[in-house]
Design a protein around this motif. Structure first.
Motif, mmCIF file in Angstrom:
data_model
loop_
_atom_site.group_PDB
_atom_site.id
_atom_site.type_symbol
_atom_site.label_atom_id
_atom_site.label_comp_id
_atom_site.label_asym_id
_atom_site.label_seq_id
_atom_site.Cartn_x
_atom_site.Cartn_y
_atom_site.Cartn_z
ATOM 1 N N UNK A 1 0.600 -1.272 0.077
ATOM 2 C CA UNK A 1 -0.049 -0.011 0.165
ATOM 3 C C UNK A 1 0.849 1.122 0.030
ATOM 4 N N UNK A 2 0.413 2.187 -0.783
ATOM 5 C CA UNK A 2 1.278 3.502 -0.897
ATOM 6 C C UNK A 2 1.288 4.253 0.454
ATOM 7 N N UNK A 3 2.538 4.635 0.697
ATOM 8 C CA UNK A 3 2.999 5.182 1.970
ATOM 9 C C UNK A 3 2.079 6.469 2.106
ATOM 10 N N UNK A 4 1.873 7.010 3.175
ATOM 11 C CA UNK A 4 1.012 8.263 3.448
ATOM 12 C C UNK A 4 1.965 8.952 4.262
ATOM 13 N N UNK A 5 1.890 10.413 3.730
ATOM 14 C CA UNK A 5 2.759 11.660 4.033
ATOM 15 C C UNK A 5 1.874 12.699 4.542
ATOM 16 N N UNK A 6 2.374 13.194 5.893
ATOM 17 C CA UNK A 6 1.681 14.429 6.573
ATOM 18 C C UNK A 6 2.422 15.754 6.227
ATOM 19 N N UNK A 7 1.429 16.864 6.146
ATOM 20 C CA UNK A 7 2.237 17.995 5.792
ATOM 21 C C UNK A 7 2.736 18.415 7.260
ATOM 22 N N UNK A 8 3.616 19.471 7.448
ATOM 23 C CA UNK A 8 4.337 19.826 8.543
ATOM 24 C C UNK A 8 3.273 20.138 9.854
ATOM 25 N N UNK A 9 2.175 20.893 9.100
ATOM 26 C CA UNK A 9 1.234 21.019 10.329
ATOM 27 C C UNK A 9 0.116 19.946 10.768
ATOM 28 N N UNK A 10 0.366 18.871 9.843
ATOM 29 C CA UNK A 10 -0.485 17.579 10.047
ATOM 30 C C UNK A 10 -2.000 17.859 9.799
ATOM 31 N N UNK A 11 -2.185 18.805 9.068
ATOM 32 C CA UNK A 11 -3.614 19.004 8.779
ATOM 33 C C UNK A 11 -3.935 18.456 7.457
ATOM 34 N N UNK A 12 -3.173 17.817 6.599
ATOM 35 C CA UNK A 12 -3.270 17.390 5.337
ATOM 36 C C UNK A 12 -2.245 16.149 5.193
ATOM 37 N N UNK A 13 -2.883 15.256 4.472
ATOM 38 C CA UNK A 13 -1.946 14.094 4.152
ATOM 39 C C UNK A 13 -2.253 13.791 2.599
ATOM 40 N N UNK A 14 -0.954 13.386 2.198
ATOM 41 C CA UNK A 14 -0.715 12.900 0.611
ATOM 42 C C UNK A 14 -0.353 11.305 0.821
ATOM 43 N N UNK A 15 -0.063 10.736 -0.561
ATOM 44 C CA UNK A 15 0.343 9.667 -0.585
ATOM 45 C C UNK A 15 1.191 9.469 -1.915
ATOM 46 N N UNK A 16 1.939 8.383 -1.835
ATOM 47 C CA UNK A 16 2.974 8.134 -2.912
ATOM 48 C C UNK A 16 2.019 7.503 -4.182
ATOM 49 N N UNK A 17 2.463 7.824 -5.170
ATOM 50 C CA UNK A 17 1.826 7.203 -6.259
ATOM 51 C C UNK A 17 1.865 5.687 -6.526
ATOM 52 N N UNK A 18 3.022 5.225 -5.950
ATOM 53 C CA UNK A 18 3.069 3.636 -5.892
ATOM 54 C C UNK A 18 4.064 3.461 -4.961
ATOM 55 N N UNK A 19 3.930 2.329 -4.271
ATOM 56 C CA UNK A 19 5.159 1.901 -3.249
ATOM 57 C C UNK A 19 5.569 0.320 -3.326
ATOM 58 N N UNK A 20 6.935 0.264 -3.251
ATOM 59 C CA UNK A 20 7.149 -1.276 -3.278
ATOM 60 C C UNK A 20 8.472 -1.378 -2.216
ATOM 61 N N UNK A 21 8.552 -2.694 -1.522
ATOM 62 C CA UNK A 21 9.293 -2.684 -0.555
ATOM 63 C C UNK A 21 10.313 -3.835 -0.863
ATOM 64 N N UNK A 22 11.563 -3.992 -0.171
ATOM 65 C CA UNK A 22 12.425 -4.815 -0.593
ATOM 66 C C UNK A 22 12.906 -5.050 1.095
ATOM 67 N N UNK A 23 12.925 -6.249 1.495
ATOM 68 C CA UNK A 23 13.406 -6.827 2.907
ATOM 69 C C UNK A 23 14.682 -7.510 2.925
ATOM 70 N N UNK A 24 15.706 -7.197 3.560
ATOM 71 C CA UNK A 24 16.926 -7.530 3.563
ATOM 72 C C UNK A 24 17.288 -8.225 5.109
ATOM 73 N N UNK A 25 17.812 -9.464 5.323
ATOM 74 C CA UNK A 25 18.203 -9.934 6.438
ATOM 75 C C UNK A 25 19.462 -10.393 6.518
ATOM 76 N N UNK A 26 20.073 -10.364 7.651
ATOM 77 C CA UNK A 26 21.450 -10.722 7.881
ATOM 78 C C UNK A 26 21.724 -12.133 8.454
#
Length: 452
Positions: free
Chosen positions: A211-236
């Motif tokens: 799911x696309x990442x959600x971003x808040x404006x500095x005053x936290x009164x508005x939120x936007x989101x990425x157009x597309x999100x993907x994750x890569x998980x790396x383990x040691x």
């Protein structure tokens, strides 16, 4: 030919003989149970190399957020979050590479750079930052011009452990990708991710759309989101990082004058022909601590480890590597009495509770700007601390090595412990005085950890 049974498929199947017939005679439940056990074993083997029992959920997550589309691609923010409790990425920092799914290029980067440009001869006018099919990216160094900086960038690739400093456990950069898809349906995810931190040991899963990442404006009164999100998980996996341990542990105690040393060749003796004695002129030569390449220069010891640790309810960490210091070092100890820690001197301390049923693991690390840097081998190449633990009368004992730790990790790698039968032991005359010993203010046990 039609009567030649040697060419019959049924004859080939029967060649497996009685084993196949015996398998068919098994009860159905037994066959299902056997198949489940086999599948479970394969699952355990496939994940065992990258599983840390003291940090079962630890990983590094690399998140790609597509922030905008361009005429021939997209602009993405790449965020690397270290969710490992005690394993950080030290200097010279992380290196990240991947393979493009199509013929993508990197037009520009902010906060990081590709180590090679590749062949961009087919481009006229504007030349991409990198044209390689498999780009390799590194963080920028501190002090770069402001217009090249990005949030959480430019630390030379050094990333703190989440348990040590969450605010410094993130690294990020921005990348503009061309000759790529320009919508969620046409974008192809990069593949074959490789992370060095700074050496080998990490294994990365394939990229996965989330799911696309959600971003808040500095005053936290508005939120936007990425157009597309993907994750890569790396383990040691320590097994992938090195075939030998990188540290060892030795013990001493107030009730036995014998010091239990690190096992011989605890870290492998492949460097025994390239070491120097602590009292030699070479050890004090100007520039001995300045590496000319990636080769180690260890102090000659029987264990040939770069790091050794001591515990006494006193802990000392000693560096035997003349060409490497350790920034933001971490020391993890597992012991049943760590749920009774009263005070820690000179080190910062944080309990690690990977399982709610047991509070027996703790992380020690240096105080910022005081002793969070373990210097190269020499008179300043050690850090020390003392730990005060409350004694639980129901569990405290000086018998059978109970007072010594079960496991010791330095910078996330497990250290080589002495064999249990070599632990300091009570003399025969001391058993009648165990009650008096148990009332002592501190158990005065000493752990010595050697690192390379």
């Amino acid at each position: 030919m039609g009567n030649d049974k040697s060419s019959s498929p049924s004859h080939k199947i029967s060649f497996q003989g009685t084993e196949y017939q015996q398998w068919l005679q098994w009860p159905l439940f037994a066959q299902v149970k056997f198949n489940c056990l086999v599948a479970l074993v394969f699952m355990m083997l496939s994940n065992a190399a990258a599983y840390d029992p003291l940090d079962p959920n630890g990983n590094i997550t690399i998140k790609w957020d597509v922030m905008s589309w361009t005429p021939d691609g997209y602009v993405a923010t790449v965020t690397m979050s270290n969710f490992q409790m005690y394993r950080h990425i030290m200097s010279p920092g992380w290196t990240l590479s991947w393979s493009w799914a199509k013929k993508e290029v990197i037009w520009s980067m902010v906060g990081a750079q590709a180590t090679e440009q590749g062949d961009c001869s087919k481009f006229k006018g504007n030349v991409p930052h990198c044209c390689k099919k498999t780009p390799t990216v590194v963080d920028l160094l501190p002090g770069v011009p402001y217009n090249q900086q990005f949030t959480n960038c430019c630390k030379g690739g050094v990333v703190a452990a989440w348990g040590q400093d969450p605010t410094a456990s993130v690294s990020a950069f921005q990348v503009s990708v061309g000759l790529a898809g320009t919508s969620n349906k046409t974008v192809k995810l990069p593949k074959n991710f490789t992370l060095l931190g700074p050496g080998p040991g990490y294994t990365c899963d394939p990229a996965k759309v989330v799911p696309s990442t959600i971003f808040f404006t500095p005053d936290r009164r508005r939120k936007t989101q990425a157009l597309m999100t993907w994750n890569v998980t790396c383990t040691y996996s320590q097994f992938l990082a090195s075939k030998n341990p990188s540290c060892c542990v030795s013990f001493s105690s107030f009730y036995n004058e014998t010091i239990t040393p690190c096992p011989s060749c605890a870290c492998g003796c492949q460097n025994k022909d390239n070491c120097i004695m602590s009292n030699s002129k070479e050890a004090h030569r100007k520039g001995v601590n300045t590496p000319k390449d990636n080769t180690l220069l260890l102090q000659c010891t029987h264990h040939m480890c770069p790091i050794r640790e001591y515990w006494r309810a006193k802990i000392a960490v000693t560096n035997f590597n003349h060409r490497l210091n350790y920034t933001q070092w971490t020391l993890v100890i597992q012991h049943p009495n760590l749920n009774n820690v009263t005070q820690v001197f000179s080190f910062d301390y944080k309990p690690l509770v990977p399982y709610e049923s047991a509070n027996d693991t703790g992380m020690f690390y240096g105080m910022k700007y005081y002793n969070d840097l373990l210097m190269e081998a020499g008179p300043f190449g050690n850090v020390q601390s003392e730990v005060l633990l409350r004694k639980d009368k129901n569990s405290f004992s000086l018998k059978q090595g109970w007072a010594f730790p079960r496991k010791v990790y330095f910078n996330g790698d497990e250290c080589k412990m002495p064999p249990p039968d070599a632990y300091p032991y009570l003399p025969n005359s001391a058993y009648a005085k165990l009650v008096a010993f148990s009332k002592a203010a501190a158990s005065l046990l000493l752990i010595f950890v050697s690192v390379w």
